[in-house]
Scaffold this active site. Structure first.
Site, PDB file in Angstrom:
ATOM      1  N   ALA A 173       0.850  -1.198   0.000  1.00 15.62           N
ATOM      2  CA  ALA A 173       0.000   0.000   0.000  1.00 15.62           C
ATOM      3  C   ALA A 173       0.883   1.245   0.000  1.00 15.62           C
ATOM      4  CB  ALA A 173      -0.891  -0.016   1.226  1.00 15.62           C
ATOM      5  N   ASN A 174       0.287   2.405   0.052  1.00 16.53           N
ATOM      6  CA  ASN A 174       1.060   3.643   0.216  1.00 16.53           C
ATOM      7  C   ASN A 174       0.320   4.605   1.129  1.00 16.53           C
ATOM      8  OD1 ASN A 174      -0.586   5.531  -1.486  1.00 16.53           O
ATOM      9  ND2 ASN A 174      -0.089   3.997  -3.042  1.00 16.53           N
ATOM     10  N   ARG A 175       0.922   5.772   1.367  1.00 14.21           N
ATOM     11  CA  ARG A 175       0.409   6.662   2.409  1.00 14.21           C
ATOM     12  C   ARG A 175      -0.721   7.582   1.944  1.00 14.21           C
ATOM     13  NH1 ARG A 175       4.148   6.333   6.527  1.00 14.21           N
ATOM     14  NH2 ARG A 175       6.242   5.835   5.843  1.00 14.21           N
ATOM     15  N   SER A 176      -1.185   7.460   0.719  1.00 16.04           N
ATOM     16  CA  SER A 176      -2.204   8.391   0.240  1.00 16.04           C
ATOM     17  C   SER A 176      -3.511   8.253   1.038  1.00 16.04           C
ATOM     18  CB  SER A 176      -2.491   8.109  -1.240  1.00 16.04           C
ATOM     19  OG  SER A 176      -3.615   8.857  -1.639  1.00 16.04           O
ATOM     20  N   ALA A 197      -2.762   7.769  -5.838  1.00 11.37           N
ATOM     21  CA  ALA A 197      -1.380   7.287  -5.810  1.00 11.37           C
ATOM     22  C   ALA A 197      -1.420   5.824  -6.211  1.00 11.37           C
ATOM     23  CB  ALA A 197      -0.792   7.459  -4.418  1.00 11.37           C
TER      24      ALA A 197
END
Ligand code: C5P
Length: 403
Positions: free
Chosen positions: A208-211, A274
């Protein structure tokens, strides 16, 4: 803020600690030339003094259905208002308004008006997330009430979480939006992606990512209020105004499939999501157990959705990409704009304080294919959204000019 000049604004102040911030909203509305009639609930008096509110307001302060010389202050205030703003709106006021329980002057006025209503909730996170409040907010939204979402940050008593009253700038902007009634995207189909994609490793784990999706949602709300038909393709679940179509997805592939359905008919596509650049080649069925040893995860590239959109876009479409960078912001963003055949790119330096992922604020540089560059200093994400859509409208206007 020209839109507020000469307008009749009822400012409702209910009893939460954030009531002190309503003073700033009041002062700035009066400075901008609005006629502001404040209404304080009984509990609001515990947080701010009526003398302060009276002294700053341009119209008399009202506090009760019964103290007034006018026998029906609520109908008069409601009928005269161009907009009613409640900041802060407590859980009680929200519930009473949703249920039509007109047991004080503020709620009676909210029910007696045909004017647009802007509610700015503020309360502790536990209250904001309680199903009763969530349902009441959804109900009010479905009736067309504009909700200025609370922000996350420090709350009364030192707790940190979502529930802090939106900053005065955001509230003023929502009022400006309502009163200026700008419909420059009327009749257009705007597709926006929001949030970070999640690429499965196994049945439990993801890359995953921080968006947070907040920027994409702010753009969707702004486009909606400007008259667009909005499709929001999202990986996160944030409440939106009724009228915005939300398509929930999780992976880059699902996002691409969802866009494929709508991209051709879209007048504007804004890729604020993102999207992961890599995903595991194989997603293991079930859960990889710890005792199976450390797994070797082989990655492959995801489809570059934006590049694909750039190479297939219809001539009338405005295609907007985002570039989250940590160095050489403008050069990297311009390279991306050219490579992916975009009309605009919104670049943010995510290493700067308060910028980008998870924050309620952002600072961006918007570059256009025709060589223009506009910087927007640190501001709330709705302000950034307005700037992005202003740039979209500018590209469209330039295309309409005879060359
Ligand atoms: O090249 P980069 O990944 O930095 O580009 C960022 C922009 O491209 C964002 O607008 C993002 O939504 C989009 N993107 C995409 N598909 C990918 C990766 C990024 O559409 N696989």
């Amino acid at each position: 803020m020209e839109s507020v000049q000469g307008k009749n604004i009822v400012l409702g102040i209910s009893g939460g600690i954030a009531a002190y911030k309503s003073i700033e909203v009041l002062r700035r509305l009066v400075d901008a030339g609005a006629h502001v009639a404040p209404i304080m609930t009984a509990d609001a008096h515990r947080f701010v003094g009526p003398v302060t509110i009276s002294a700053l307001a341009s119209e008399p302060l009202h506090t009760s259905l019964w103290d007034d010389t006018s026998p029906i202050p609520h109908t008069r205030l409601g009928q005269n208002a161009d907009v009613i703003v409640v900041a802060p709106a407590t859980a009680r006021v929200i519930a009473a308004f949703a249920m039509g329980l007109s047991d004080d002057l503020l709620v009676a006025t909210l029910i007696a008006t045909r004017a647009p209503v802007v509610l700015c909730p503020a309360m502790h996170t536990e209250m904001w997330e309680h199903p009763s409040v969530v349902d009441n907010i959804a109900l009010l939204r479905s009736r067309g009430v504009i909700i200025v979402e609370p922000q996350s940050g420090r709350l009364a008593g030192g707790d940190i979480g979502t529930g802090r009253l939106a900053d005065p700038e955001t509230i003023l902007q929502a009022i400006d939006q309502v009163l200026s009634n700008n419909k420059d995207l009327a009749g257009q189909h705007v597709v926006i992606t929001a949030g970070g994609t999640r690429e499965p490793i196994d049945a439990v784990r993801v890359i995953a990512n921080r968006s947070s999706g907040k920027q994409g949602y702010a753009i969707a709300e702004d486009a909606h209020s400007r008259g667009a038909h909005v499709t929001l393709i999202s990986t996160v679940d944030i409440p939106v105004s009724s009228g915005i179509s939300v398509v929930n997805v999780e992976t880059a592939q699902q996002m691409q499939d969802a866009i494929a359905h709508v991209a051709n008919s879209a007048d504007v596509v804004i890729m604020a999501a993102a999207v992961a650049d890599f995903r595991p080649v194989l997603s293991v069925e079930g859960k990889i157990k710890k005792d199976q040893g450390i797994p070797a995860i082989t990655l492959e590239p995801t489809p570059d959705i934006l590049a694909h959109l750039g190479s297939t876009k219809p001539a009338h479409q405005v295609l907007v990409g985002f570039a989250a960078e940590t160095a050489n912001l403008v050069d990297n963003a311009r390279g991306k704009l050219e490579r992916k055949n975009l009309d605009l790119i919104v670049a943010n330096d995510v290493s700067a304080p308060g910028v980008g992922f998870t924050h309620d604020t952002n600072a961006v540089t918007i570059l256009s294919a025709s060589g223009e560059m506009k910087s927007v200093a640190l501001a709330n994400k709705r302000t950034i959204a307005t700037a992005v859509l202003d740039s979209v409208v500018k590209v469209q206007s330039a295309r309409r000019l005879p060359s």
